[in-house]
Design an enzyme around this catalytic site. Structure first.
Site, PDB file in Angstrom:
ATOM      1  CE1 TYR A   3      -5.787  10.536 -11.033  1.00 17.75           C
ATOM      2  CE2 TYR A   3      -6.338  12.096 -12.784  1.00 17.75           C
ATOM      3  CZ  TYR A   3      -5.817  10.883 -12.381  1.00 17.75           C
ATOM      4  OH  TYR A   3      -5.299  10.013 -13.317  1.00 17.75           O
ATOM      5  CE  LYS A  52      -2.354  10.348 -11.416  1.00 21.50           C
ATOM      6  NZ  LYS A  52      -1.447   9.192 -11.306  1.00 21.50           N
ATOM      7  CB  THR A  88      -7.295   1.156 -16.949  1.00 23.27           C
ATOM      8  OG1 THR A  88      -7.693   2.383 -16.318  1.00 23.27           O
ATOM      9  CG2 THR A  88      -6.164   1.429 -17.931  1.00 23.27           C
ATOM     10  CG  ASP A 117      -1.823   1.135   1.367  1.00 27.78           C
ATOM     11  OD1 ASP A 117      -1.749   2.048   0.524  1.00 27.78           O
ATOM     12  OD2 ASP A 117      -2.634   1.131   2.310  1.00 27.78           O
ATOM     13  CB  VAL A 118       1.859   3.698  -2.581  1.00 23.68           C
ATOM     14  CG1 VAL A 118       2.400   2.573  -3.445  1.00 23.68           C
ATOM     15  CG2 VAL A 118       0.558   4.266  -3.163  1.00 23.68           C
TER      16      VAL A 118
HETATM   17  P1  NAD Z   1      -6.077   0.882 -12.371  1.00 21.71           P
HETATM   18  O1  NAD Z   1      -7.122   1.271 -11.384  1.00 21.71           O
HETATM   19  O2  NAD Z   1      -6.222  -0.380 -13.109  1.00 21.71           O
HETATM   20  O3  NAD Z   1      -4.650   0.892 -11.690  1.00 21.71           O
HETATM   21  C1  NAD Z   1      -4.351   1.509 -10.486  1.00 21.71           C
HETATM   22  C2  NAD Z   1      -3.800   0.475  -9.526  1.00 21.71           C
HETATM   23  O4  NAD Z   1      -3.344   1.116  -8.332  1.00 21.71           O
HETATM   24  C3  NAD Z   1      -4.841  -0.562  -9.114  1.00 21.71           C
HETATM   25  O5  NAD Z   1      -4.301  -1.857  -9.226  1.00 21.71           O
HETATM   26  C4  NAD Z   1      -5.116  -0.203  -7.674  1.00 21.71           C
HETATM   27  O6  NAD Z   1      -5.499  -1.295  -6.885  1.00 21.71           O
HETATM   28  C5  NAD Z   1      -3.768   0.339  -7.244  1.00 21.71           C
HETATM   29  N1  NAD Z   1      -3.839   1.140  -6.018  1.00 21.71           N
HETATM   30  C6  NAD Z   1      -4.802   2.014  -5.660  1.00 21.71           C
HETATM   31  N2  NAD Z   1      -4.530   2.525  -4.451  1.00 21.71           N
HETATM   32  C7  NAD Z   1      -3.366   1.968  -4.042  1.00 21.71           C
HETATM   33  C8  NAD Z   1      -2.572   2.088  -2.879  1.00 21.71           C
HETATM   34  N3  NAD Z   1      -2.916   2.903  -1.869  1.00 21.71           N
HETATM   35  N4  NAD Z   1      -1.434   1.358  -2.792  1.00 21.71           N
HETATM   36  C9  NAD Z   1      -1.074   0.531  -3.796  1.00 21.71           C
HETATM   37  N5  NAD Z   1      -1.791   0.366  -4.910  1.00 21.71           N
HETATM   38  C10 NAD Z   1      -2.930   1.083  -5.035  1.00 21.71           C
HETATM   39  O7  NAD Z   1      -6.045   2.088 -13.402  1.00 21.71           O
HETATM   40  P2  NAD Z   1      -4.883   2.596 -14.398  1.00 21.71           P
HETATM   41  O8  NAD Z   1      -5.569   3.483 -15.343  1.00 21.71           O
HETATM   42  O9  NAD Z   1      -4.031   1.502 -14.907  1.00 21.71           O
HETATM   43  O10 NAD Z   1      -4.022   3.513 -13.427  1.00 21.71           O
HETATM   44  C11 NAD Z   1      -2.604   3.480 -13.390  1.00 21.71           C
HETATM   45  C12 NAD Z   1      -2.088   4.895 -13.271  1.00 21.71           C
HETATM   46  O11 NAD Z   1      -2.374   5.590 -14.499  1.00 21.71           O
HETATM   47  C13 NAD Z   1      -2.769   5.697 -12.173  1.00 21.71           C
HETATM   48  O12 NAD Z   1      -1.811   6.479 -11.487  1.00 21.71           O
HETATM   49  C14 NAD Z   1      -3.710   6.580 -12.940  1.00 21.71           C
HETATM   50  O13 NAD Z   1      -4.035   7.761 -12.243  1.00 21.71           O
HETATM   51  C15 NAD Z   1      -2.930   6.834 -14.194  1.00 21.71           C
HETATM   52  N6  NAD Z   1      -3.682   7.341 -15.331  1.00 21.71           N
HETATM   53  C16 NAD Z   1      -4.674   6.603 -15.901  1.00 21.71           C
HETATM   54  C17 NAD Z   1      -5.390   7.106 -16.990  1.00 21.71           C
HETATM   55  C18 NAD Z   1      -6.492   6.350 -17.666  1.00 21.71           C
HETATM   56  O14 NAD Z   1      -7.160   6.911 -18.555  1.00 21.71           O
HETATM   57  N7  NAD Z   1      -6.753   5.107 -17.332  1.00 21.71           N
HETATM   58  C19 NAD Z   1      -5.075   8.361 -17.499  1.00 21.71           C
HETATM   59  C20 NAD Z   1      -4.058   9.088 -16.902  1.00 21.71           C
HETATM   60  C21 NAD Z   1      -3.368   8.559 -15.823  1.00 21.71           C
END
Ligand code: NAD
Length: 253
Positions: A156, A160, A191, A65-66
Site C-alpha cells: 500500500y 501511494k 471511512t 473497475d480501475v
Molecule cells: P473507501 O473504502 O470508502 O473508498 C474507496 C473506494 O474505492 C470504495 O468505494 C471502493 O469500492 C472503491 N474501489 C476499491 N477497489 C476498486 C476498484 N478496483 N475499482 C474501482 N473502485 C474501487 O475508503 P476511503 O478512505 O474513502 O478511500 C479513498 C481513498 O483515500 C483511497 O485511495 C484510500 O487509500 C485513500 N486514503 C484513505 C485514508 C483514510 O484514513 N481513510 C487515508 C489515506 C488515504
C-alpha cells in the site's frame, strides 16, 4: 454577476468515503460529476447520486473497475456523453490490505499496485485524452506513501508513494495543455476503509489514534474533499505538481 462556468469531473471510488464526499463538495461548486464504482462494491453508488441531487448538483454513476483499462475508459467517455466534456479527474478508488512482508505474495503485491497505482494512471490517461481545455487531475495518496512509515502495509505504501511521482511527472508533461496535476495526502480519516478492523485501525483504533493527533480527532471525508475541491478549482490555477497533507497535524507534531 455572471454565473460561474459549470465544469465536469469524473471521480473513481465515488460510492463511499472520500470519493462520495468529493462528489457532494463538487455539487456546491458547480461541478457536474460521473462517479465510478466497482461491481463488487459493498457501497451503493445511488447514495452518492442522491446526496449530490440533495446538494443541488448533477451526478451519474458508472461501473468502473480501475484494475483494468476498460472501466476508466467507460468512466471518462460517460462524462463526454452525459455532459459534453471533461475537465477534472479525481482518483479516489483504492484498496487497503494488511500484509506483513513474510505474507506478501507476488499476487497480493501486484493486485495492490494494479488498483492503487496503475488504477490512478489509467484514470488520468483516459480522462486527459478527453480534455480539450484547461483541466485538473487529482490523486488521493496517503501519509503512508508520503511522509509516514506504516508497518505491515508495504505494498500500500509503495503504491501511494508511486502516485506522488506519477502526479509530479504529469504536472510537467501536461502543463502546456493547461492541465494541472496534484495530490492530497490524507492522514487518518473515518471511512469504510479505516473502519476495517482487519486491514486498518477499526473504530477503537481510530478513536485511540485520534487522541494522539494534534487536532484531537481523526478527520472526516468532507475535510479531505474540501482540499480536493480547492486544488481542482480555477482558484488553484498556478498550483501544480503539489501535495497537500490533510491530517490534523499528525505528521508535524
Ligand atoms: P473507501 O473504502 O470508502 O473508498 C474507496 C473506494 O474505492 C470504495 O468505494 C471502493 O469500492 C472503491 N474501489 C476499491 N477497489 C476498486 C476498484 N478496483 N475499482 C474501482 N473502485 C474501487 O475508503 P476511503 O478512505 O474513502 O478511500 C479513498 C481513498 O483515500 C483511497 O485511495 C484510500 O487509500 C485513500 N486514503 C484513505 C485514508 C483514510 O484514513 N481513510 C487515508 C489515506 C488515504
Amino acid at each position: 454577476t455572471e454565473p460561474a462556468q459549470r465544469r465536469v469531473a469524473v471521480i473513481t471510488g465515488g460510492a463511499s468515503g472520500i470519493g462520495r464526499a468529493t462528489a457532494v463538495a463538487f455539487a456546491a461548486a458547480g461541478v457536474d460529476t460521473v462517479i465510478g464504482f466497482h461491481s463488487a462494491d459493498p457501497h451503493d453508488p445511488g447514495r452518492t447520486v442522491a446526496a449530490v441531487a440533495a446538494a443541488g448538483g448533477r451526478c451519474v454513476a458508472v461501473e468502473a473497475d480501475v484494475a483494468g483499462s476498460a472501466g476508466p475508459e467507460r468512466l471518462a467517455q460517460a462524462a463526454v456523453d452525459t455532459y459534453g466534456g471533461l475537465d477534472i479527474a479525481v482518483a479516489a478508488a483504492g484498496i487497503l490490505r494488511r500484509a506483513p512482508l513474510a505474507d506478501l505474495s507476488d499476487a497480493a503485491w501486484e493486485g495492490m499496485l494494479g488498483v492503487d497505482l496503475t488504477g490512478v494512471m489509467r484514470t488520468f490517461r483516459s480522462a486527459a485524452a478527453r480534455m480539450t481545455g484547461p483541466g485538473a487531475l487529482l490523486a488521493v495518496s496517503s501519509i503512508a506513501g508520503g511522509v509516514y512509515g506504516w508497518g505491515d502495509h508495504a505494498h500500500y505504501a509503495a503504491a501511494k508513494a508511486g502516485v506522488l511521482g506519477l502526479v509530479r511527472s504529469l504536472a510537467v508533461e501536461l502543463a502546456p495543455r493547461g492541465i494541472r496535476a496534484n495530490s492530497v495526502i490524507p492522514g487518518l480519516i473515518e471511512t469504510p476503509q479505516s473502519l476495517d478492523e482487519h486491514n486498518s485501525l477499526g473504530p477503537e483504533g481510530l478513536r485511540a489514534a485520534g487522541a494522539a493527533i494534534p487536532a484531537g480527532r481523526v478527520g472526516r471525508p468532507e475535510e479531505v474533499a474540501a482540499a480536493i475541491r480547492f486544488l481542482c478549482a480555477p482558484e488553484a490555477s498556478y498550483i501544480t505538481g503539489q501535495e497537500l497533507i490533510v491530517d490534523g497535524g499528525l505528521t508535524v507534531r
